[in-house]
Design an enzyme around this catalytic site. Structure first.
Site, short mmCIF file in Angstrom:
data_model
loop_
_atom_site.label_atom_id
_atom_site.label_comp_id
_atom_site.label_asym_id
_atom_site.label_seq_id
_atom_site.Cartn_x
_atom_site.Cartn_y
_atom_site.Cartn_z
N TYR A 184 0.95 -1.18 0.11
CA TYR A 184 -0.10 -0.17 0.17
C TYR A 184 0.79 1.02 -0.18
CZ TYR A 184 -3.10 3.55 1.80
OH TYR A 184 -4.12 4.74 1.83
N ASP A 213 9.21 2.74 -0.53
CA ASP A 213 8.26 3.43 0.53
C ASP A 213 8.46 2.88 1.80
OD1 ASP A 213 6.16 4.48 1.50
OD2 ASP A 213 4.36 3.48 0.39
N LYS A 261 4.36 8.77 8.97
CA LYS A 261 4.23 8.31 10.45
C LYS A 261 5.40 8.59 11.29
CE LYS A 261 0.95 4.89 8.41
NZ LYS A 261 1.13 4.23 7.12
C1 LIG Z 1 0.59 4.78 5.61
C2 LIG Z 1 1.25 4.60 4.34
C3 LIG Z 1 1.04 5.49 3.43
C4 LIG Z 1 0.23 6.57 3.31
O1 LIG Z 1 0.67 7.71 4.39
P1 LIG Z 1 -0.83 8.68 4.72
O2 LIG Z 1 0.17 9.54 5.79
O3 LIG Z 1 -1.66 7.61 5.50
O4 LIG Z 1 -1.14 9.26 3.65
C5 LIG Z 1 1.92 5.29 2.40
N1 LIG Z 1 2.68 4.30 2.34
C6 LIG Z 1 2.89 3.25 3.32
C7 LIG Z 1 3.77 2.11 3.06
C8 LIG Z 1 2.18 3.46 4.34
O5 LIG Z 1 2.13 2.54 5.39
#
Ligand SMILES: *Cc1c(COP(=O)(O)O)cnc(C)c1O
Length: 439
Positions: free
Chosen positions: A151, A246, A274
């Site tokens: 994701y 990511d 995060k």
């Molecule tokens: C949480 C997450 C996102 C999105 O971050 P948001 O701050 O919710 O927009 C993108 N990539 C990964 C791997 C994530 O865990």
């Protein structure tokens, strides 16, 4: 909607949820919060302290969701709170450069050898969206490869799943995404070197980047072999494609240098979110100076943000990351997490329960299987019913997991050994109910 009486009182949460439904679609401001995959109304949390959260009915829970990952120090950490309060006294945002932005940038770059320049944004989604644009801008190519089970936020071209056939162009997983956007994304299964090679052979001339969660942690915890990540690096070089890690979850989580450092693999661009904001909305993307020089105003790839790097968010991030740099911080978290998971796994082995707990750093996932799972299609959707019951039983006992069996759990530095022993005992009790049906 009727909900099962959980024993614990959820009256206030239920009332607030009814009210919220009048204001927000589905009563929430982010879909998974709605408790659609578990029972009862979502808990309305009013405060958190250390490893515990308290809901509007005054129930307290040991929390393993930790705001979905940002809270590596636990709730309401004193040094973050104090630095934020001190900063707030001078105003919230100026839309100008500020000293705190420099300080957080310096702290990160001085302690992460995989990046040379960074740009702060306000969410993980924004970081990923910008990183993809950067990769396209640098390479002059438009297609991207992503992996099923990873994701990357709600970016149009990444809310895409594999269509039918081999190495397929994506099909969007959300209404409102033009087919032409989805077609720019190729979706591959994780851990499949042959398909990767075949896809690159056919399409590399059009592919700007491969994006992966190096620690896939949004659809179960699909820990990859280092060799697969290494192969990605090698193939990207071979075919002139950029590699994006990511690290919105894994960054500052599996180590200060994230998964790049954990596996010692140099990606071309890294995204963060995060933990980087210490609980405030912060994201970032980073790379070497040459790649980053393509970003406006230095280069032609445009990206901007009204509240980017505002001092309050920077203060929260700075206070949080400073704590993680203390000697032994990550070792201690990792050790706590592995003894916690081992404790539960040993019990399951002895009882003959089909449950294992893959874990890395302080991330863990309850997998209702004995198989090692490395790709999304290995997850049995039927096991989500078992998770639903487990979640319900754990709420009764004062343990809060993210409200879906596809979500991972996080151990924070605030989780003491005694908290983890308490949680393990409660999880075992709940597992007996799930597997043996005893109440
Ligand atoms: C949480 C997450 C996102 C999105 O971050 P948001 O701050 O919710 O927009 C993108 N990539 C990964 C791997 C994530 O865990």
């Amino acid at each position: 909607m009727e909900f099962i009486d959980t024993g614990i009182k959820r009256t206030e949460s239920a009332k607030l949820f009814e009210a919220a439904k009048q204001y927000f679609p589905g009563g929430v401001n982010s879909p998974v919060r709605a408790f659609k995959s578990v029972s009862g109304p979502p808990l309305f949390i009013k405060k958190g302290n250390g490893s515990r959260i308290t809901d509007e009915d005054d129930n307290t829970y040991l929390d393993f969701c930790c705001s979905w990952g940002p809270l590596i120090l636990g709730h309401n950490h004193a040094s973050i709170r104090e630095y934020v309060l001190k900063t707030v006294e001078n105003g919230l945002s100026f839309g100008t450069p500020n000293r705190l932005g420099n300080e957080l940038g310096k702290l990160i770059l001085e302690n992460n050898s995989y990046i040379e320049k960074i740009r702060f944004v306000s969410s993980g989604t924004e970081a990923v969206m910008s990183a993809i644009r950067l990769a396209r801008g640098v390479t002059g190519k438009s297609k991207i490869i992503k992996f099923e089970g990873c994701y990357h936020g709600h970016v149009d071209s990444l809310l895409v799943k594999a269509g039918s056939g081999l190495a397929t162009f994506g099909v969007s997983t959300s209404a409102g995404i033009p087919e032409s956007f989805a077609k720019e994304t190729l979706v591959l299964p994780l851990n499949d070197p042959n398909l990767l090679e075949e896809t690159l052979q056919n399409y590399a001339k059009d592919i700007a980047c491969i994006i992966i969660e190096p620690v896939p942690a949004n659809n179960g915890l699909l820990i990859q072999d280092r060799s697969f990540l290494e192969l990605l690096r090698k193939k990207c070089d071979e075919y002139g494609v950029l590699l994006i890690f990511d690290e919105v979850i894994s960054g500052f989580r599996v180590g200060f240098e994230g998964a790049a450092g954990y596996y010692n693999i140099q990606p071309d661009i890294i995204t963060y979110g995060k933990i980087i904001g210490g609980g405030m909305p912060v994201g970032a993307y980073a790379a070497n100076s040459k790649i980053m020089s393509n970003i406006a105003p230095e280069g032609p790839v445009y990206q901007a943000g009204t509240l980017s790097a505002n001092p309050v968010a920077m203060a929260a991030g700075y206070a949080a990351l400073q704590e993680t740099l203390k000697p032994g911080f990550y070792e201690s978290l990792e050790n706590k997490t592995s003894s916690f998971t081992k404790n539960i796994e040993d019990f399951c082995l002895q009882k003959g329960y089909d449950l294992t707990i893959p874990h890395i750093g302080s991330i863990f996932w309850l997998a209702f299987t004995k198989e090692r799972i490395t790709s999304a299609d290995q997850i049995n959707p039927a096991s989500m019913e078992q998770f639903k019951l487990l979640h319900h039983e754990l709420l009764q006992r004062g343990v809060y997991l993210g409200p879906s069996g596809y979500e991972v759990g996080f151990v924070s530095a605030a989780h003491q050994d005694s908290d983890l022993e308490e949680a393990a005992a409660k999880i075992k009790e709940a597992l007996v109910v799930v597997f043996d049906g005893k109440k």
